[in-house]
Enzyme design. Structure first.
Site, short mmCIF file in Angstrom:
data_model
loop_
_atom_site.label_atom_id
_atom_site.label_comp_id
_atom_site.label_asym_id
_atom_site.label_seq_id
_atom_site.Cartn_x
_atom_site.Cartn_y
_atom_site.Cartn_z
N HIS A 317 0.84 -1.19 0.00
CA HIS A 317 0.00 0.00 0.00
C HIS A 317 0.88 1.24 0.00
O HIS A 317 1.98 1.24 0.54
CB HIS A 317 -0.88 0.05 1.25
CG HIS A 317 -1.93 -1.00 1.32
ND1 HIS A 317 -3.18 -0.84 0.76
CD2 HIS A 317 -1.92 -2.23 1.88
CE1 HIS A 317 -3.91 -1.93 0.98
NE2 HIS A 317 -3.16 -2.79 1.66
N TYR A 375 -19.39 -0.21 3.58
CA TYR A 375 -17.96 -0.25 3.90
C TYR A 375 -17.75 -1.40 4.86
O TYR A 375 -17.96 -1.27 6.06
CB TYR A 375 -17.52 1.09 4.51
CG TYR A 375 -16.03 1.35 4.46
CD1 TYR A 375 -15.40 1.71 3.27
CD2 TYR A 375 -15.25 1.26 5.61
CE1 TYR A 375 -14.05 1.98 3.22
CE2 TYR A 375 -13.89 1.53 5.58
CZ TYR A 375 -13.30 1.89 4.37
OH TYR A 375 -11.94 2.16 4.32
N HIS A 396 -6.12 0.00 15.34
CA HIS A 396 -7.33 -0.40 14.64
C HIS A 396 -6.98 -1.10 13.33
O HIS A 396 -5.84 -1.08 12.87
CB HIS A 396 -8.27 0.78 14.41
CG HIS A 396 -7.65 1.98 13.75
ND1 HIS A 396 -6.77 2.82 14.39
CD2 HIS A 396 -7.79 2.49 12.51
CE1 HIS A 396 -6.40 3.79 13.59
NE2 HIS A 396 -7.00 3.61 12.43
#
Length: 496
Positions: A317, A375, A396
């Site tokens: 990413h 989502y 998270h």
């Protein structure tokens, strides 16, 4: 001799480019660009030639200047506008302080007993639009979270607007900060001093500090999100190695054309937000009487479907800053006060890559909302009109189920977030949460930590394999019993 041919001309533009109306969905025209200076006349010839403040304006209009920055700010940061109007803003009947709105907050310092700190993730189900009373855009402002204070000239506030009525003969001026407004349900027909803008779900509008506006609800009850910034203005992020275009292109931002009303009757509701307090004045004329204007301190809107997504086309990413539409500087160098990011339909092609967001602990505070779509991978019932919050360094990531799917899936080029628009307000600042959001909204629920319980230590299932690899590398085996072995920076064993 050949007969000479007369040259033929092509075509010449009659004026600079303006957009064309989009039917009833958006009947207005706009100028395009970002950061440049604009000019607009509702009546040709009103703007003075070669000066800003002539002794006498055409049609006996008044000149009014407006600044959005210090007088001595560098040219790149110097924001102002010149307005030529029927009556100047100074023609009013004086201000009266209005009763405090307990759901509207501007002071986010922890010393304020009306704000709270959360070390863990929070989420809110979609907020309700009132149905038992008449509530316009300003009446329906509800503050969720923020940082700082407008008197410090640095900070941020996140609000919801929950409205069921148009503003009528009422206008609003926020002198505390710039407002980035995102309608989620229903269009907003916004009249500003500079002209009119129709803002549809999927579009954003920025109305800068000190500009008067009013909101009509052409589709009935409306709900949406607001990010307000104190002491800064939104700019486009730098593109670095991307070059001269990409992400949100400057040519896709739209600014209004001059439009004025002739109304010289009584207005008893000109509301101003000053240092978190609401004040009101009356006046004998419309606030929307600007016949012509020019400058670079002008409200604008942007259709987020025009955003040019970029990403890795090989592996891994790239940081989420590639999703940044707008940014606002803080007083610290290279540290943004606020970034506005969006996530929508795009291709994911990373090879040999864990494609969902990896588990992370960022220094930034994150507030997410949804305009439309779905989502997945969350346990919080994340829906349009709701929200989620993670404070800085709060760990998270996706649920165990999403982790399992991502680690076992066949990796093919895939469309992700199709027919979905999710946004993030990201800030380098630590935020506090308002009393309304924590205790009175009725929509708060904490993330369920059990969503990660099944993320077990799978490493423990490979101890025999680890022992063999250590042996082949000529290193001591793993500790037995209560003994533990760690590796130092030189690949040597440390006994504990």
């Amino acid at each position: 001799m050949s007969k000479s041919k007369e040259s033929t001309s092509g075509a010449t533009a009659a004026s600079s480019f303006n957009t064309t109306p989009r039917g009833q969905d958006d009947p207005y025209q706009y100028q395009t660009g970002f950061g440049n200076r604009f000019a607009s006349e509702a009546i040709p010839g009103v703007l003075p030639n070669g000066q800003n403040m002539p002794q006498k304006n055409k049609y006996d209009l008044y000149t009014e200047g407006m600044t959005g920055a210090s007088f001595v700010a560098p040219r790149a940061d110097n924001l102002n506008a010149w307005l030529h109007r029927i009556r100047p803003s100074v023609a009013h009947q004086g201000f009266t302080k209005l009763p405090d709105n307990p759901d509207l907050e501007s002071n986010f310092l922890p010393l304020n007993s009306k704000v709270h700190v959360s070390p863990t993730q929070l989420a809110w189900h979609p907020f309700d639009i009132p149905s038992d009373q008449v509530v316009d855009f300003v009446d329906g402002l509800k503050t969720v979270a923020g940082n700082g204070d407008p008197t410090l000239h640095e900070g941020i506030a996140v609000h919801m607007y929950l409205a069921n009525a148009s503003m009528g003969r009422k206008a609003f001026c926020n002198t505390d900060g710039d407002m980035l407004i995102l309608p989620e349900r229903g269009r907003l027909d916004i009249q500003t001093e500079f002209g009119r803008l129709m803002v549809r779900p999927g579009e954003l509008i920025v109305i800068q500090r000190g500009i008067k506006f009013k909101v009509k609800l052409p589709d009935g009850p409306s709900r949406g999100y607001i990010q307000e910034i104190f002491g800064s203005h939104y700019t486009l992020p730098e593109l670095g190695p991307l070059g001269g275009h990409g992400l949100a292109n400057a040519r896709d931002f739209e600014h209004p054309l001059a439009s004025f009303d002739l109304d010289q009757n009584h207005w008893d509701s000109m509301w101003c937000l000053v240092c978190g307090e609401m004040h009101s004045c009356s006046q004998e004329h419309t606030p929307f009487d600007v016949v012509a204007w020019h400058g670079n301190y002008v409200p604008y809107k942007y259709d987020m479907k025009k955003f040019v997504f970029v990403g890795s086309i090989s592996k891994d990413h790239i940081d989420p800053s590639i999703f940044c539409v707008l940014t606002a500087k803080s007083k610290a160098t290279n540290v943004p006060l606020a970034d506005f990011l969006i996530f929508s339909g795009r291709w994911d092609v990373g090879e040999g890559t864990f494609r969902p967001p990896y588990y992370h602990r960022n220094s930034s505070t994150e507030f997410m909302g949804m305009i439309y779509g779905e989502y997945g991978g969350r346990s919080d019932g994340f829906k349009p009109g709701g929200a989620s919050f993670e404070t800085g360094f709060c760990p998270h990531g996706v649920s165990y189920e999403e982790f399992q799917k991502a680690t076992q899936a066949e990796l093919r080029p895939t469309r992700v977030h199709e027919n979905t628009l999710v946004f993030m307000f990201e800030s380098s600042m630590m935020w506090t949460i308002t009393d309304w959001a924590m205790n009175r909204s009725g929509k708060l629920h904490k993330h369920e930590p059990k969503m990660w319980d099944n993320l077990k230590g799978q490493f423990m299932n490979h101890l025999e394999e680890v022992e063999e690899d250590l042996k082949r590398a000529g290193l001591p085996g793993l500790g037995r019993g209560s003994e533990q072995v760690s590796m130092n920076g030189h690949g040597q064993a440390n006994g504990h």
